[in-house]
Design a protein around this motif. Sequence first.
Motif, PDB file in Angstrom:
ATOM      1  N   PRO A   7       0.795  -1.233   0.000  1.00  0.00           N
ATOM      2  CA  PRO A   7       0.000   0.000   0.000  1.00  0.00           C
ATOM      3  C   PRO A   7       0.823   1.276   0.000  1.00  0.00           C
ATOM      4  CG  PRO A   7      -0.022  -1.038   2.178  1.00  0.00           C
ATOM      5  CD  PRO A   7       0.658  -2.003   1.251  1.00  0.00           C
ATOM      6  N   LYS A   8       2.090   1.243   0.490  1.00  0.00           N
ATOM      7  CA  LYS A   8       2.910   2.449   0.541  1.00  0.00           C
ATOM      8  C   LYS A   8       3.529   2.737  -0.832  1.00  0.00           C
ATOM      9  CE  LYS A   8       4.238   1.906   5.411  1.00  0.00           C
ATOM     10  NZ  LYS A   8       5.389   1.752   6.341  1.00  0.00           N
ATOM     11  N   PRO A   9       3.440   3.987  -1.306  1.00  0.00           N
ATOM     12  CA  PRO A   9       4.023   4.322  -2.619  1.00  0.00           C
ATOM     13  C   PRO A   9       5.503   3.976  -2.738  1.00  0.00           C
ATOM     14  CG  PRO A   9       2.580   6.079  -1.890  1.00  0.00           C
ATOM     15  CD  PRO A   9       2.684   5.125  -0.731  1.00  0.00           C
ATOM     16  N   SER A  10       6.274   4.182  -1.675  1.00  0.00           N
ATOM     17  CA  SER A  10       7.710   3.896  -1.746  1.00  0.00           C
ATOM     18  C   SER A  10       7.965   2.407  -1.956  1.00  0.00           C
ATOM     19  CB  SER A  10       8.418   4.367  -0.474  1.00  0.00           C
ATOM     20  OG  SER A  10       7.857   3.750   0.678  1.00  0.00           O
ATOM     21  N   ASP A  11       7.186   1.554  -1.258  1.00  0.00           N
ATOM     22  CA  ASP A  11       7.330   0.107  -1.430  1.00  0.00           C
ATOM     23  C   ASP A  11       6.862  -0.322  -2.816  1.00  0.00           C
ATOM     24  OD1 ASP A  11       8.280  -0.077   1.155  1.00  0.00           O
ATOM     25  OD2 ASP A  11       6.322  -0.566   2.014  1.00  0.00           O
ATOM     26  N   ALA A  12       5.765   0.294  -3.259  1.00  0.00           N
ATOM     27  CA  ALA A  12       5.232  -0.033  -4.583  1.00  0.00           C
ATOM     28  C   ALA A  12       6.227   0.344  -5.669  1.00  0.00           C
ATOM     29  CB  ALA A  12       3.900   0.683  -4.798  1.00  0.00           C
ATOM     30  N   TYR A  13       6.844   1.513  -5.529  1.00  0.00           N
ATOM     31  CA  TYR A  13       7.830   1.950  -6.520  1.00  0.00           C
ATOM     32  C   TYR A  13       9.009   0.983  -6.562  1.00  0.00           C
ATOM     33  CZ  TYR A  13      10.984   4.948  -9.163  1.00  0.00           C
ATOM     34  OH  TYR A  13      11.836   5.433 -10.115  1.00  0.00           O
ATOM     35  N   SER A  14       9.484   0.574  -5.397  1.00  0.00           N
ATOM     36  CA  SER A  14      10.619  -0.346  -5.337  1.00  0.00           C
ATOM     37  C   SER A  14      10.292  -1.667  -6.016  1.00  0.00           C
ATOM     38  CB  SER A  14      11.021  -0.592  -3.874  1.00  0.00           C
ATOM     39  OG  SER A  14      11.483   0.594  -3.274  1.00  0.00           O
ATOM     40  N   ALA A  15       9.061  -2.165  -5.803  1.00  0.00           N
ATOM     41  CA  ALA A  15       8.662  -3.425  -6.436  1.00  0.00           C
ATOM     42  C   ALA A  15       8.619  -3.285  -7.946  1.00  0.00           C
ATOM     43  CB  ALA A  15       7.299  -3.869  -5.894  1.00  0.00           C
ATOM     44  N   ALA A  16       8.026  -2.192  -8.431  1.00  0.00           N
ATOM     45  CA  ALA A  16       7.944  -1.988  -9.879  1.00  0.00           C
ATOM     46  C   ALA A  16       9.328  -1.827 -10.482  1.00  0.00           C
ATOM     47  CB  ALA A  16       7.088  -0.762 -10.182  1.00  0.00           C
ATOM     48  N   TYR A  17      10.189  -1.081  -9.790  1.00  0.00           N
ATOM     49  CA  TYR A  17      11.546  -0.892 -10.303  1.00  0.00           C
ATOM     50  C   TYR A  17      12.289  -2.217 -10.352  1.00  0.00           C
ATOM     51  CZ  TYR A  17      16.165   1.046 -11.077  1.00  0.00           C
ATOM     52  OH  TYR A  17      17.384   1.335 -11.621  1.00  0.00           O
ATOM     53  N   PHE A  18      12.033  -3.084  -9.362  1.00  0.00           N
ATOM     54  CA  PHE A  18      12.652  -4.409  -9.343  1.00  0.00           C
ATOM     55  C   PHE A  18      12.338  -5.178 -10.624  1.00  0.00           C
ATOM     56  CE2 PHE A  18      11.734  -8.919  -8.641  1.00  0.00           C
ATOM     57  CZ  PHE A  18      12.984  -9.384  -8.266  1.00  0.00           C
ATOM     58  N   TRP A  19      11.093  -5.092 -11.081  1.00  0.00           N
ATOM     59  CA  TRP A  19      10.690  -5.831 -12.283  1.00  0.00           C
ATOM     60  C   TRP A  19      11.140  -5.134 -13.564  1.00  0.00           C
ATOM     61  CZ3 TRP A  19       9.240 -10.646 -11.766  1.00  0.00           C
ATOM     62  CH2 TRP A  19       8.629 -11.062 -10.589  1.00  0.00           C
ATOM     63  N   LEU A  20      11.217  -3.810 -13.550  1.00  0.00           N
ATOM     64  CA  LEU A  20      11.481  -3.068 -14.786  1.00  0.00           C
ATOM     65  C   LEU A  20      12.958  -2.810 -15.062  1.00  0.00           C
ATOM     66  CD1 LEU A  20       8.650  -0.368 -14.624  1.00  0.00           C
ATOM     67  CD2 LEU A  20       8.733  -2.388 -16.090  1.00  0.00           C
ATOM     68  N   GLU A  21      13.795  -2.835 -14.022  1.00  0.00           N
ATOM     69  CA  GLU A  21      15.195  -2.479 -14.244  1.00  0.00           C
ATOM     70  C   GLU A  21      15.859  -3.457 -15.198  1.00  0.00           C
ATOM     71  OE1 GLU A  21      17.862  -2.752 -10.952  1.00  0.00           O
ATOM     72  OE2 GLU A  21      16.803  -4.444 -10.059  1.00  0.00           O
ATOM     73  N   SER A  22      16.926  -3.002 -15.793  1.00  0.00           N
ATOM     74  CA  SER A  22      17.685  -3.783 -16.783  1.00  0.00           C
ATOM     75  C   SER A  22      16.781  -4.246 -17.922  1.00  0.00           C
ATOM     76  CB  SER A  22      18.369  -4.985 -16.114  1.00  0.00           C
ATOM     77  OG  SER A  22      19.265  -4.565 -15.107  1.00  0.00           O
ATOM     78  N   ASN A  23      15.917  -3.317 -18.349  1.00  0.00           N
ATOM     79  CA  ASN A  23      15.038  -3.589 -19.495  1.00  0.00           C
ATOM     80  C   ASN A  23      14.131  -4.789 -19.256  1.00  0.00           C
ATOM     81  OD1 ASN A  23      14.045  -2.923 -22.051  1.00  0.00           O
ATOM     82  ND2 ASN A  23      15.440  -4.336 -23.080  1.00  0.00           N
ATOM     83  N   GLY A  24      13.606  -4.899 -18.037  1.00  0.00           N
ATOM     84  CA  GLY A  24      12.646  -5.966 -17.730  1.00  0.00           C
ATOM     85  C   GLY A  24      13.273  -7.337 -17.576  1.00  0.00           C
ATOM     86  N   ALA A  25      14.505  -7.403 -17.086  1.00  0.00           N
ATOM     87  CA  ALA A  25      15.193  -8.693 -16.968  1.00  0.00           C
ATOM     88  C   ALA A  25      14.456  -9.646 -16.044  1.00  0.00           C
ATOM     89  CB  ALA A  25      16.626  -8.470 -16.466  1.00  0.00           C
ATOM     90  N   ALA A  26      13.949  -9.144 -14.914  1.00  0.00           N
ATOM     91  CA  ALA A  26      13.234 -10.012 -13.965  1.00  0.00           C
ATOM     92  C   ALA A  26      11.927 -10.520 -14.563  1.00  0.00           C
ATOM     93  CB  ALA A  26      12.975  -9.261 -12.662  1.00  0.00           C
ATOM     94  N   LEU A  27      11.264  -9.682 -15.369  1.00  0.00           N
ATOM     95  CA  LEU A  27      10.025 -10.118 -16.030  1.00  0.00           C
ATOM     96  C   LEU A  27      10.298 -11.304 -16.945  1.00  0.00           C
ATOM     97  CD1 LEU A  27       8.464  -6.662 -17.015  1.00  0.00           C
ATOM     98  CD2 LEU A  27       7.689  -8.179 -15.189  1.00  0.00           C
ATOM     99  N   ARG A  28      11.372 -11.209 -17.708  1.00  0.00           N
ATOM    100  CA  ARG A  28      11.696 -12.289 -18.648  1.00  0.00           C
ATOM    101  C   ARG A  28      12.208 -13.538 -17.925  1.00  0.00           C
ATOM    102  NH1 ARG A  28      13.596  -7.766 -21.343  1.00  0.00           N
ATOM    103  NH2 ARG A  28      15.729  -8.139 -20.629  1.00  0.00           N
ATOM    104  N   LYS A  29      12.753 -13.340 -16.735  1.00  0.00           N
ATOM    105  CA  LYS A  29      13.270 -14.468 -15.976  1.00  0.00           C
ATOM    106  C   LYS A  29      12.162 -15.268 -15.309  1.00  0.00           C
ATOM    107  CE  LYS A  29      16.654 -15.500 -12.322  1.00  0.00           C
ATOM    108  NZ  LYS A  29      17.609 -14.905 -11.355  1.00  0.00           N
TER     109      LYS A  29
END
Length: 497
Positions: free
Chosen positions: A35-57
């Motif tokens: 629910p906290k914006p800071s936590d939400a941002y960190s989660a989204a950044y985790f998935w999006l960084e390195s051109n979506g590497a975690a998404l593809r993994k």
Amino acid sequence: MKRLLIPLAVAGLSAAILVQPATAAPKWAKDDLLPKPSDAYSAAYFWLESNGAALRKATQYSLDTKDVPKLVSTGSKGAPDGKPGMTGPTTNPKPVTSKNVNLPKTIGKVFFRGTDGKYHWCSATSIQARNRNLVATAGQCVFADGKDDVYDKWIFVPGYYQGNAPWGVYVGAYAFTAYDLDTYDDYDGDFAFVAVHNGFSLAKDKRVTAKEFKAWGGDKWVKPREITAAEFGKCRLELGDCWSEGKDAPGDLVGPDFPGAVLEKVEVNKDAYTAARAGKGQGRKFGEPVVEQVTQPQWAAYKGLGEKGTGPDKLGNYTITHYYTQKWVKPGTSRKYFVADYYIGVATDRGRLGDVVGGQGVAWNQPLGQQVVAFGYPADPHPDGDKAFTGLTPKWCAGKTSTKSTQINTFKVETHQTLKCTMTGGATGGPWLMKYDNSKRTGYVNGVTSLFADTDENNRIDTISSAIFDGEVADVYNKANYAATKSIVGPNGELLK
């Protein structure tokens, strides 16, 4: 827990009313995701960084079971527990016409980190809500085994394709499901509605000054960049953020058997090479003499240790012969210099989920035997090992659901509806849309894929099942419908509090 009479006649919902006894046990459960914006941002950044590497993994989520569940017809028609009702879809995409089934813009994948520490995904869809912020999926794709336990880093990516999030990433804030699924792991309630924050996208890294970096309220980081000794000296004079690491140290002469010894070659004249012994060791010959062909000007100007030929040979070539001996050294070290570059992460608010991709309607207490179209991202192989789907693109099945409910003892299921379909795991959580309008790409969610079965025992999945969307589902949906979420980033890409 005291129960109240809760009308559904709000924000475009039907006039159906859920009537519950005042002393009834709760039918719904709510858990916080991020629910906290800071936590939400960190989660989204985790998935999006390195051109979506975690998404593809990430890999498709599959239940930890070795055997394909067995289906048993209960003979029941799945009698409704209240009046039928539905809420209409939110339509944003322009109507289109096609002889084939047009894929809804609302469907996508949910991503999360499982209890095994690995990254997984399920299928899902955006649905109608008063705050235009709800996602429908399977409960098993949100709630882990165990009471009040939800998956970490939960996001929804509508229109997901090969690591791309064309309409942004929507982070889960609050999750709602059946009380019995959350408390007792009862798959009769294998559905969930998740309220998500506004979506956002990340832009490329932006390099800024130290002053801009300090004032930035969003994501930011420092990247070290290697520079030369001269640049380091200038940086120090200008009081920049620079530093050095290590020290200059020459290599030591060692024996060839010294741990980590490195062989180098040293050019010598012909006499020294001739005097050197063959074999492996300090100062011994380094291979055979090397004959280098050069141009006439190079040959004339050469004053090195090599032996010049007497002039052009029969073919007109000029040559220089080089002689080398061995040098065994323990590698030295060199001082390195760095300067700090400042970067900020600039994000773009994409708005509410329903405003961006629309939302499917929701229906409950409908008779069984409905004509539906089921969507999902299947990826698991069939039991015989054949991998018919990749999980990269959404697929669909169409047909009538079973006219009688089904029992699946493995997962405490007493009443599920089923549909003939060959989609496999990965399609878990995908919507079953009744009254699907192919031109508008909208319908009414009347189920979500829960389990997979091989009814003719030929080692091929041929049937999928879903919780029956009854009054209990409507009650949970009504609770989720009131969930309020907000933007994570501001107009300038800054992280909001």
